[in-house]
Design an enzyme around this catalytic site. Structure first.
Site, PDB file in Angstrom:
ATOM      1  N   GLY A  78      -0.698   4.661   2.093  1.00  0.00           N
ATOM      2  CA  GLY A  78      -1.941   3.899   2.041  1.00  0.00           C
ATOM      3  C   GLY A  78      -1.710   2.395   2.075  1.00  0.00           C
ATOM      4  CB  SER A  79       0.641   0.160   0.317  1.00  0.00           C
ATOM      5  OG  SER A  79       0.292   0.607  -0.979  1.00  0.00           O
ATOM      6  CG  ASN A 171      -8.198   2.780  -7.038  1.00  0.00           C
ATOM      7  OD1 ASN A 171      -8.921   2.106  -6.286  1.00  0.00           O
ATOM      8  ND2 ASN A 171      -7.323   2.237  -7.845  1.00  0.00           N
ATOM      9  CD  GLN A 199      -7.933   7.795  -5.747  1.00  0.00           C
ATOM     10  OE1 GLN A 199      -8.088   8.963  -6.084  1.00  0.00           O
ATOM     11  NE2 GLN A 199      -6.821   7.162  -5.975  1.00  0.00           N
ATOM     12  CB  SER A 219      -1.959   7.742   0.742  1.00  0.00           C
ATOM     13  OG  SER A 219      -0.697   7.931   0.151  1.00  0.00           O
ATOM     14  CB  ALA A 220       0.564  12.726   2.272  1.00  0.00           C
ATOM     15  CG  HIS A 221       1.098   9.797  -3.146  1.00  0.00           C
ATOM     16  ND1 HIS A 221       0.758   9.494  -4.438  1.00  0.00           N
ATOM     17  CD2 HIS A 221       1.008   8.647  -2.450  1.00  0.00           C
ATOM     18  CE1 HIS A 221       0.500   8.186  -4.521  1.00  0.00           C
ATOM     19  NE2 HIS A 221       0.635   7.657  -3.320  1.00  0.00           N
ATOM     20  CB  THR A 257      13.382   7.361  13.293  1.00  0.00           C
ATOM     21  OG1 THR A 257      14.172   6.497  14.102  1.00  0.00           O
ATOM     22  CG2 THR A 257      13.602   8.809  13.701  1.00  0.00           C
ATOM     23  CB  CYS A 349      -1.091  -0.903  -9.021  1.00  0.00           C
ATOM     24  SG  CYS A 349      -1.401   0.545  -8.028  1.00  0.00           S
TER      25      CYS A 349
HETATM   26  C1  LIG Z   1      -3.118   5.093  -4.003  1.00  0.00           C
HETATM   27  C2  LIG Z   1      -4.005   4.201  -3.235  1.00  0.00           C
HETATM   28  C3  LIG Z   1      -3.505   3.336  -2.251  1.00  0.00           C
HETATM   29  C4  LIG Z   1      -2.032   3.183  -1.975  1.00  0.00           C
HETATM   30  O1  LIG Z   1      -1.501   4.300  -1.328  1.00  0.00           O
HETATM   31  P1  LIG Z   1       0.112   4.515  -1.325  1.00  0.00           P
HETATM   32  O2  LIG Z   1       0.328   5.646  -0.393  1.00  0.00           O
HETATM   33  O3  LIG Z   1       0.484   4.832  -2.726  1.00  0.00           O
HETATM   34  O4  LIG Z   1       0.694   3.241  -0.811  1.00  0.00           O
HETATM   35  C5  LIG Z   1      -4.405   2.567  -1.539  1.00  0.00           C
HETATM   36  N1  LIG Z   1      -5.722   2.641  -1.783  1.00  0.00           N
HETATM   37  C6  LIG Z   1      -6.242   3.455  -2.720  1.00  0.00           C
HETATM   38  C7  LIG Z   1      -7.720   3.499  -2.931  1.00  0.00           C
HETATM   39  C8  LIG Z   1      -5.404   4.251  -3.487  1.00  0.00           C
HETATM   40  O5  LIG Z   1      -5.921   5.049  -4.430  1.00  0.00           O
END
Ligand SMILES: *Cc1c(COP(=O)(O)O)cnc(C)c1O
Length: 409
Positions: A78-79, A171, A199, A219-221, A257, A349
């Site tokens: 996401g970042s 978030n 989110q 973002s996958a996690h 890659t 964060c």
């Molecule tokens: C977690 C989050 C991010 C950052 O994503 P990462 O994959 O951890 O870099 C960005 N925006 C929101 C709203 C998030 O909750």
């Protein structure tokens, strides 16, 4: 006698990260062994990897309602996606204006006061570098960006705005923004629109065409995929220069890659999150509401933050967030941890800083007796009724204990 299973530790910090699902892990394994090729090569080992990558991209596009697989760009999360689109849109704006004018206007980026730090700190960095000026739209007391505020900001800077970026779901408080309407307004002014949907994806329905956005980060996690992988959707026709220069991966738009194992895990996690989504939303929202009631009923001087309505188009089903008067949020989280609950105060964060969260301040909570006591519980999709029972018991007890201990604040 209390056993481990009578008294389980409850992970209620799913907005910070989620555990990797077995389905996602399983989907990654072939790429951590047999299918190891670099998709950019010509030989059969590479072709096998390239073929797998094409399949992954097509499935991601389908899951998000994108018109074409070529609109999906894999990133490290996401970042990166957020930084890329902000800097890319500013660069694009400058390129367009230096091409047809002798002097190029100074670009503005319009965003909201409650964005994730990936957006806010990138805006601050661009301001510091003299690249662009950010306009932070205010929010109402529930965290909604008002259409008229966007309208006013754009009218005041006609022809100067490179991008509007407003998050789909917050978030910290779970407020869901009316992205469709905000994107429509941006487009009326001829300005591209990006949403940070990190989110939201996997938790509420997200369809890039229904939303009408030009760009979207995920973002996958945050939905049981692996850490360190995400994507940026860029609508065909909205092109921005790369953030990361190097090889010609991702159609020359993002060098490096490809993280095939990560991408495979993300795809499996996303498809699995979309299966049964509506039912899960209903069930999790009911659990969330039970928890909110239990906390508000048991503890005086605690307020729900964010949108109080039951509507999933206005609040994420999984997030219960509060502010507690005369409570130190960090102390509360420590007490909860000891009582067997993983929770968060402010955004993860910002841990280590003692300033109130920027989101809580934007809601208008300026009283310091209130705004240091933020608590976010983000529920798991598979939380059981007894997990919620335990939260309903432990959370109020810990707030009261934290208040007693914070008494000298
Ligand atoms: C977690 C989050 C991010 C950052 O994503 P990462 O994959 O951890 O870099 C960005 N925006 C929101 C709203 C998030 O909750």
């Amino acid at each position: 006698m209390s056993t481990q299973s009578d008294n389980p530790y409850i992970y209620a910090d799913n907005a910070a990260t989620t555990p990797l699902s077995p389905v996602a892990r399983e989907a990654m394994l072939p790429f951590l062994g047999g299918t190891f090729g670099n998709p950019s090569g010509i030989h059969r080992v590479s072709r096998e990897a390239a073929h797998a990558l094409a399949d992954i991209r097509a499935r991601l596009a389908r899951a998000l309602g994108a018109r074409d697989a070529g609109e999906i760009y894999l990133t490290s999360g996401g970042s990166e996606s957020d930084n890329w689109v902000l800097r890319g849109a500013v660069r694009r704006f400058l390129d367009q204006h230096t091409a047809d004018e002798s002097h190029s206007p100074h670009p503005f980026v319009v965003t909201s006061a409650i964005e994730h730090h990936a957006i806010l700190h990138c805006c601050e960095a661009m301001e510091h570098e003299g690249l662009a000026t950010a306009i932070y739209l205010p929010v109402d007391a529930q965290g909604h960006v008002r259409a008229e505020d966007l309208e006013r900001a754009l009218a005041a800077h006609e022809g100067q705005v490179a991008l509007v970026s407003v998050m789909l779901a917050n978030n910290e408080i779970g407020t869901v923004e009316d992205i469709r309407e905000l994107a429509r307004i941006a487009h009326e002014h001829g300005i591209p629109f990006h949403t940070d949907a990190v989110q939201a994806v996997g938790h509420i329905p997200v369809d890039v065409r229904a939303l009408g956005v030009d760009a979207l980060s995920l973002s996958a996690h945050k939905f049981h995929g692996p850490r360190g992988v995400g994507l940026l959707y860029l609508r065909e026709g909205f092109s921005i220069p790369p953030l990361i220069a190097g090889g010609a991966q991702e159609r020359g738009e993002r060098a490096g890659t490809e993280n095939l194992a990560g991408a495979a895990g993300m795809t499996a996690a996303l498809e699995s999150a979309l299966g049964g989504l509506e039912n899960r939303m209903t069930r999790v929202a009911a659990q969330r509401d039970r928890l909110i009631r239990a906390v508000i009923d048991a503890v005086p001087d605690v307020k729900l933050t964010g949108d109080a309505g039951p509507d999933a188009t206005r609040r994420l089903p999984s997030i219960a967030s509060f502010i507690c008067k005369d409570v130190d949020g960090e102390l509360l989280v420590v007490l909860l941890d000891r009582a067997g609950v993983a929770a968060a105060t402010g955004s993860a964060c910002a841990t280590g800083s003692t300033d109130p969260s920027h989101v809580i301040l934007a809601l208008g909570e300026t009283d310091r007796r209130w705004n240091h006591g933020t608590l976010r519980l983000s529920l798991a999709d598979d939380a059981t009724a007894s997990d919620i029972d335990a939260l309903c018991e432990r959370v109020p007890a810990c707030i009261l204990r934290a208040r007693a201990l914070s008494g000298t604040m």
